[in-house]
Design a protein around this motif. Sequence first.
Motif, PDB file in Angstrom:
ATOM      1  N   LEU A 213       0.867  -1.179   0.000  1.00 39.38           N
ATOM      2  CA  LEU A 213       0.000   0.000   0.000  1.00 39.38           C
ATOM      3  C   LEU A 213       0.903   1.228   0.000  1.00 39.38           C
ATOM      4  CD1 LEU A 213      -2.891   1.201   0.252  1.00 39.38           C
ATOM      5  CD2 LEU A 213      -2.499   1.253   2.717  1.00 39.38           C
ATOM      6  N   VAL A 214       0.858   1.988  -1.081  1.00 39.47           N
ATOM      7  CA  VAL A 214       1.755   3.125  -1.265  1.00 39.47           C
ATOM      8  C   VAL A 214       0.938   4.409  -1.230  1.00 39.47           C
ATOM      9  CG1 VAL A 214       3.481   4.172  -2.774  1.00 39.47           C
ATOM     10  CG2 VAL A 214       3.215   1.686  -2.723  1.00 39.47           C
ATOM     11  N   ASP A 215       1.384   5.401  -0.476  1.00 39.35           N
ATOM     12  CA  ASP A 215       0.712   6.694  -0.476  1.00 39.35           C
ATOM     13  C   ASP A 215       1.760   7.794  -0.571  1.00 39.35           C
ATOM     14  OD1 ASP A 215       1.265   8.064   2.271  1.00 39.35           O
ATOM     15  OD2 ASP A 215       0.763   5.999   2.806  1.00 39.35           O
ATOM     16  N   ASN A 216       1.303   9.005  -0.754  1.00 38.96           N
ATOM     17  CA  ASN A 216       2.247  10.108  -0.963  1.00 38.96           C
ATOM     18  C   ASN A 216       2.145  11.195   0.095  1.00 38.96           C
ATOM     19  OD1 ASN A 216      -0.181  11.198  -1.721  1.00 38.96           O
ATOM     20  ND2 ASN A 216       0.580  12.203  -3.563  1.00 38.96           N
ATOM     21  N   SER A 220       6.171  11.874  -3.225  1.00 36.53           N
ATOM     22  CA  SER A 220       5.264  11.675  -4.350  1.00 36.53           C
ATOM     23  C   SER A 220       5.373  10.238  -4.844  1.00 36.53           C
ATOM     24  CB  SER A 220       5.616  12.634  -5.491  1.00 36.53           C
ATOM     25  OG  SER A 220       6.823  12.241  -6.113  1.00 36.53           O
ATOM     26  N   LEU A 221       4.301   9.755  -5.466  1.00 34.47           N
ATOM     27  CA  LEU A 221       4.330   8.405  -6.023  1.00 34.47           C
ATOM     28  C   LEU A 221       5.406   8.294  -7.103  1.00 34.47           C
ATOM     29  CD1 LEU A 221       0.522   7.577  -6.303  1.00 34.47           C
ATOM     30  CD2 LEU A 221       2.115   7.030  -4.465  1.00 34.47           C
ATOM     31  N   PHE A 222       5.573   9.356  -7.874  1.00 39.78           N
ATOM     32  CA  PHE A 222       6.594   9.353  -8.931  1.00 39.78           C
ATOM     33  C   PHE A 222       7.978   9.095  -8.338  1.00 39.78           C
ATOM     34  CE2 PHE A 222       9.731  11.478 -11.604  1.00 39.78           C
ATOM     35  CZ  PHE A 222       9.442  10.957 -12.855  1.00 39.78           C
ATOM     36  N   ASN A 223       8.286   9.747  -7.230  1.00 41.88           N
ATOM     37  CA  ASN A 223       9.604   9.598  -6.611  1.00 41.88           C
ATOM     38  C   ASN A 223       9.787   8.263  -5.910  1.00 41.88           C
ATOM     39  OD1 ASN A 223      10.527  12.119  -7.458  1.00 41.88           O
ATOM     40  ND2 ASN A 223       9.737  13.165  -5.654  1.00 41.88           N
ATOM     41  N   GLN A 224       8.703   7.513  -5.749  1.00 44.86           N
ATOM     42  CA  GLN A 224       8.809   6.192  -5.135  1.00 44.86           C
ATOM     43  C   GLN A 224       8.908   5.070  -6.163  1.00 44.86           C
ATOM     44  OE1 GLN A 224       6.233   5.563  -1.504  1.00 44.86           O
ATOM     45  NE2 GLN A 224       5.370   7.529  -2.132  1.00 44.86           N
ATOM     46  N   LEU A 225       8.729   5.402  -7.429  1.00 48.80           N
ATOM     47  CA  LEU A 225       8.756   4.369  -8.467  1.00 48.80           C
ATOM     48  C   LEU A 225      10.074   3.598  -8.476  1.00 48.80           C
ATOM     49  CD1 LEU A 225       7.121   5.979 -11.633  1.00 48.80           C
ATOM     50  CD2 LEU A 225       6.398   3.896 -10.473  1.00 48.80           C
ATOM     51  N   LYS A 226      11.161   4.319  -8.464  1.00 49.33           N
ATOM     52  CA  LYS A 226      12.477   3.681  -8.609  1.00 49.33           C
ATOM     53  C   LYS A 226      12.729   2.664  -7.508  1.00 49.33           C
ATOM     54  CE  LYS A 226      17.414   4.712  -8.953  1.00 49.33           C
ATOM     55  NZ  LYS A 226      18.446   5.776  -8.964  1.00 49.33           N
ATOM     56  N   SER A 227      12.461   3.044  -6.249  1.00 45.12           N
ATOM     57  CA  SER A 227      12.744   2.131  -5.146  1.00 45.12           C
ATOM     58  C   SER A 227      11.887   0.877  -5.227  1.00 45.12           C
ATOM     59  CB  SER A 227      12.519   2.837  -3.803  1.00 45.12           C
ATOM     60  OG  SER A 227      11.164   3.223  -3.647  1.00 45.12           O
ATOM     61  N   LYS A 261       7.470  11.494 -18.415  1.00 54.21           N
ATOM     62  CA  LYS A 261       8.459  11.504 -17.337  1.00 54.21           C
ATOM     63  C   LYS A 261       8.654  10.114 -16.752  1.00 54.21           C
ATOM     64  CE  LYS A 261       7.527  16.313 -15.996  1.00 54.21           C
ATOM     65  NZ  LYS A 261       7.018  17.218 -14.920  1.00 54.21           N
ATOM     66  N   ILE A 262       7.567   9.343 -16.673  1.00 57.70           N
ATOM     67  CA  ILE A 262       7.680   7.972 -16.168  1.00 57.70           C
ATOM     68  C   ILE A 262       8.536   7.136 -17.109  1.00 57.70           C
ATOM     69  CG2 ILE A 262       6.384   5.842 -15.755  1.00 57.70           C
ATOM     70  CD1 ILE A 262       4.113   7.573 -14.667  1.00 57.70           C
ATOM     71  N   VAL A 263       8.282   7.252 -18.408  1.00 54.61           N
ATOM     72  CA  VAL A 263       9.080   6.513 -19.394  1.00 54.61           C
ATOM     73  C   VAL A 263      10.543   6.898 -19.279  1.00 54.61           C
ATOM     74  CG1 VAL A 263       9.491   6.195 -21.856  1.00 54.61           C
ATOM     75  CG2 VAL A 263       7.149   6.197 -20.979  1.00 54.61           C
ATOM     76  N   GLN A 264      10.831   8.201 -19.183  1.00 56.42           N
ATOM     77  CA  GLN A 264      12.208   8.670 -19.102  1.00 56.42           C
ATOM     78  C   GLN A 264      12.889   8.168 -17.838  1.00 56.42           C
ATOM     79  OE1 GLN A 264      13.683  10.600 -21.681  1.00 56.42           O
ATOM     80  NE2 GLN A 264      15.464   9.797 -20.588  1.00 56.42           N
ATOM     81  N   LEU A 265      12.158   8.194 -16.715  1.00 54.98           N
ATOM     82  CA  LEU A 265      12.717   7.716 -15.458  1.00 54.98           C
ATOM     83  C   LEU A 265      13.101   6.243 -15.555  1.00 54.98           C
ATOM     84  CD1 LEU A 265      13.176   8.055 -12.314  1.00 54.98           C
ATOM     85  CD2 LEU A 265      10.828   7.249 -12.056  1.00 54.98           C
ATOM     86  N   LEU A 266      12.208   5.440 -16.099  1.00 55.16           N
ATOM     87  CA  LEU A 266      12.481   4.003 -16.203  1.00 55.16           C
ATOM     88  C   LEU A 266      13.630   3.712 -17.158  1.00 55.16           C
ATOM     89  CD1 LEU A 266       8.830   2.600 -16.283  1.00 55.16           C
ATOM     90  CD2 LEU A 266      10.329   2.951 -14.321  1.00 55.16           C
TER      91      LEU A 266
END
Length: 333
Positions: A213-216, A220-227, A261-266
Amino acid sequence: MADFSKLPPSLADYFDAPEGYKGHFGWLCGYSATDDFLENAVDRFSCLNQAARAHHGQIKLALFLDAGNKPISTVDVPGVLHCQMKAAPPLNLLHAKVALLGFKPDQPEDAWRLRLVVSTGNWTKETLTESLDLVWCLDLSSEALENVTKDIQQSCADFRAAQNLFEDISSWCDTSLLSLEINDRLTTGGLARLDVNAWLNVCRQYADGKPRLVDNRKRSLFNQLKSWLEQPAIAGKRNYLAMGSGFYEGGKGDKSLVPQKIVQLLQDDDLLTKKPEIDLYVNPEACQALPIMWQRSENNISLSDPLLSWQRLNAPYMPNLFSVLTTAMSAIR
């Protein structure tokens, strides 16, 4: 005659008490809610009709909504207490749609079950009849804690995260009626809330693992994607990405949008190939700046309408994105 038995459960179905159980107490948060949906939900949860709930006067569900909602009265929906914001909360929108429910059986007295529901749709009739939404549901019983496995520890971590979320939201709202005492004794609803909190505290003792369960509230959810995507069990580079939402950013397409931005991050972190296949699911009536972005993109992006003309997409989700983010479908923002 149509066969509806094979249809997936509706959002209201997740409030049904398990066989042999009745709803004891629960919490809900969301951006919006309607009387008709809540009446349906609390009827299923409590196993009591409206007249019976009005007679008993017990609070079964504590409801937290964004400040822009009009109050929902316990006279209109007996058993549901709308705990309104006490002051301006530390957020722009209360957008998470989460339910944390406790069930108690007739026998034995010390048994219980917990249920965690995360939905992309609000607690409204519109969610049941007009939009495409996702629901993630997790159940945990007291009996399961007699033989604790890795899966049980993970479930306990998920319930701990939900409890933490609702503790924060409760602090922003007026919950005084849940602590009301009559003749120096808490009401039945207040006592039931203490029971469910005690069950959750038992779960915390066995919690282990990163909550799904992820919240912000803090990041932000974006900044939690990588981890999330770098966890050993799911690490690796992928060549396919699917994203969907009911709404996207507006504008003239002259700035990078969140999907880009999500594509670029990944890609920057070697989690996505340089020429992936990307499906972007949209509501054709509310694409905002996406068509312009799609025309200018160098990636193989496909814009798709997954719905019939009368339906609306309301699912901020990324299906099969490394099998992680299906649980992080909605959050406070």
